[in-house]
Design a protein around this motif. Structure first.
Motif, PDB file in Angstrom:
ATOM      1  N   LEU A  14     -49.962 -54.489  22.089  1.00  0.00           N
ATOM      2  CA  LEU A  14     -50.888 -54.439  23.226  1.00  0.00           C
ATOM      3  C   LEU A  14     -50.217 -53.818  24.447  1.00  0.00           C
ATOM      4  O   LEU A  14     -50.854 -53.069  25.206  1.00  0.00           O
ATOM      5  N   ALA A  15     -48.925 -54.127  24.657  1.00  0.00           N
ATOM      6  CA  ALA A  15     -48.207 -53.534  25.779  1.00  0.00           C
ATOM      7  C   ALA A  15     -48.091 -52.016  25.613  1.00  0.00           C
ATOM      8  O   ALA A  15     -48.290 -51.256  26.566  1.00  0.00           O
ATOM      9  N   VAL A  16     -47.780 -51.561  24.392  1.00  0.00           N
ATOM     10  CA  VAL A  16     -47.703 -50.121  24.136  1.00  0.00           C
ATOM     11  C   VAL A  16     -49.077 -49.484  24.317  1.00  0.00           C
ATOM     12  O   VAL A  16     -49.196 -48.365  24.843  1.00  0.00           O
ATOM     13  N   PHE A  17     -50.126 -50.181  23.897  1.00  0.00           N
ATOM     14  CA  PHE A  17     -51.491 -49.659  24.044  1.00  0.00           C
ATOM     15  C   PHE A  17     -51.824 -49.397  25.510  1.00  0.00           C
ATOM     16  O   PHE A  17     -52.331 -48.330  25.869  1.00  0.00           O
ATOM     17  N   VAL A  18     -51.527 -50.352  26.383  1.00  0.00           N
ATOM     18  CA  VAL A  18     -51.856 -50.211  27.805  1.00  0.00           C
ATOM     19  C   VAL A  18     -50.939 -49.195  28.483  1.00  0.00           C
ATOM     20  O   VAL A  18     -51.391 -48.242  29.130  1.00  0.00           O
ATOM     21  N   LEU A  19     -49.623 -49.389  28.346  1.00  0.00           N
ATOM     22  CA  LEU A  19     -48.670 -48.504  29.011  1.00  0.00           C
ATOM     23  C   LEU A  19     -48.714 -47.093  28.436  1.00  0.00           C
ATOM     24  O   LEU A  19     -48.502 -46.120  29.162  1.00  0.00           O
ATOM     25  N   GLY A  20     -49.001 -46.994  27.152  1.00  0.00           N
ATOM     26  CA  GLY A  20     -49.092 -45.670  26.544  1.00  0.00           C
ATOM     27  C   GLY A  20     -50.241 -44.858  27.111  1.00  0.00           C
ATOM     28  O   GLY A  20     -50.112 -43.650  27.326  1.00  0.00           O
ATOM     29  N   HIS A  21     -51.362 -45.510  27.374  1.00  0.00           N
ATOM     30  CA  HIS A  21     -52.479 -44.803  27.988  1.00  0.00           C
ATOM     31  C   HIS A  21     -52.141 -44.359  29.413  1.00  0.00           C
ATOM     32  O   HIS A  21     -52.514 -43.253  29.829  1.00  0.00           O
ATOM     33  N   VAL A  22     -51.459 -45.206  30.147  1.00  0.00           N
ATOM     34  CA  VAL A  22     -51.062 -44.839  31.509  1.00  0.00           C
ATOM     35  C   VAL A  22     -50.124 -43.630  31.473  1.00  0.00           C
ATOM     36  O   VAL A  22     -50.286 -42.666  32.237  1.00  0.00           O
TER      37      VAL A  22
END
Length: 248
Positions: A14-22
């Motif tokens: 989930l952290a990669v999902f959010v930060l990856g989009h940013v």
């Protein structure tokens, strides 16, 4: 081990999902697109894309209903468990078949059509492989276990664990006794979320919703004779000089 798999891995994904989009938005806005290959081939795409997208919408809706809606709520609303089970199984099977058919067409198109194959990136291949793995696991769980097998009530175990992840109270022990195909499908779903920001799937967040409230484009019809063309400045100058000479 169960703590790592069912608690650490989901939160890391989930952290990669959010930060990856940013990161993707800040570093690669020009790549924030579908990378459509419609101009390279459209005949197979005309069938594969609608099947895939309609099937995907149905599968996502079914997962949302099964994982986010507690069993006690449907019981309180008067929905019998047998009706819920039949709707989930047959609805999941129908949308799953549509998704499989669409995905097979899209993958075959990438290999059969040379122009499309040459435009396929490494990340596209990884994405299609991940989608295929998720679809196979999901269809195995739906058809193999629930439709043809003895069935499994995931709403009392997997759904509770899944909601607990977002409430920051995941109960990892609920996943230990789940069938292996459900375990693989669940953890594969989170890994797929971690892959999402680095693929063409980011385009789903760029739906043209502004079209709903933007002003209409007004087209005015031309009535009557067309206006006379405006003469060029040089023509006007020469005309004035000629009239001056005649007056003199």
């Amino acid at each position: 081990m169960s703590t790592f798999v069912w608690i650490v891995v989901p939160y890391a994904c989930l952290a990669v999902f959010v930060l990856g989009h940013v990161w993707r938005w800040r570093r690669d806005q020009f790549g924030w697109t579908t990378h459509t290959s419609q101009l390279l081939e459209s005949r197979i795409l005309r069938w594969g894309s609608p099947l895939f997208h309609l099937g995907a919408f149905g599968v996502i809706g079914g997962h949302a209903m099964g994982l986010l809606v507690p069993a006690w709520l449907t019981a309180k609303l008067g929905v019998p468990e047998s009706l819920y089970h039949a709707t989930a199984v047959w609805g999941g099977t129908l949308t799953g078949v549509m998704l499989v058919a669409g995905l097979v067409l899209l993958i075959a198109r990438r290999f059969v059509k040379g122009r499309v194959r040459r435009a396929t990136t490494t990340m596209d291949k990884v994405l299609y492989a991940a989608l295929a793995a998720m679809v196979v696991l999901g269809m195995t769980a739906t058809v193999g276990t629930n439709l043809l097998g003895d069935g499994y009530d995931y709403r009392e175990t997997i759904a509770v664990w899944f909601r607990g992840v977002f409430w920051f109270s995941p109960q990892s022990h609920l996943m230990i006794e789940a069938p292996l195909v459900y375990q693989l499908h669940a953890i594969g779903g989170f890994l797929f979320l971690a892959l999402w920001p680095f693929t063409r799937l980011v385009h789903v967040w760029s739906a043209p919703l502004a079209y709903l409230w933007r002003p209409y484009v007004v087209y005015r019809a031309r009535r009557g004779a067309p206006p006379a063309p405006v003469p060029a400045p040089a023509v006007v100058r020469d005309r004035v000089l000629a009239e001056g000479k005649r007056g003199a």
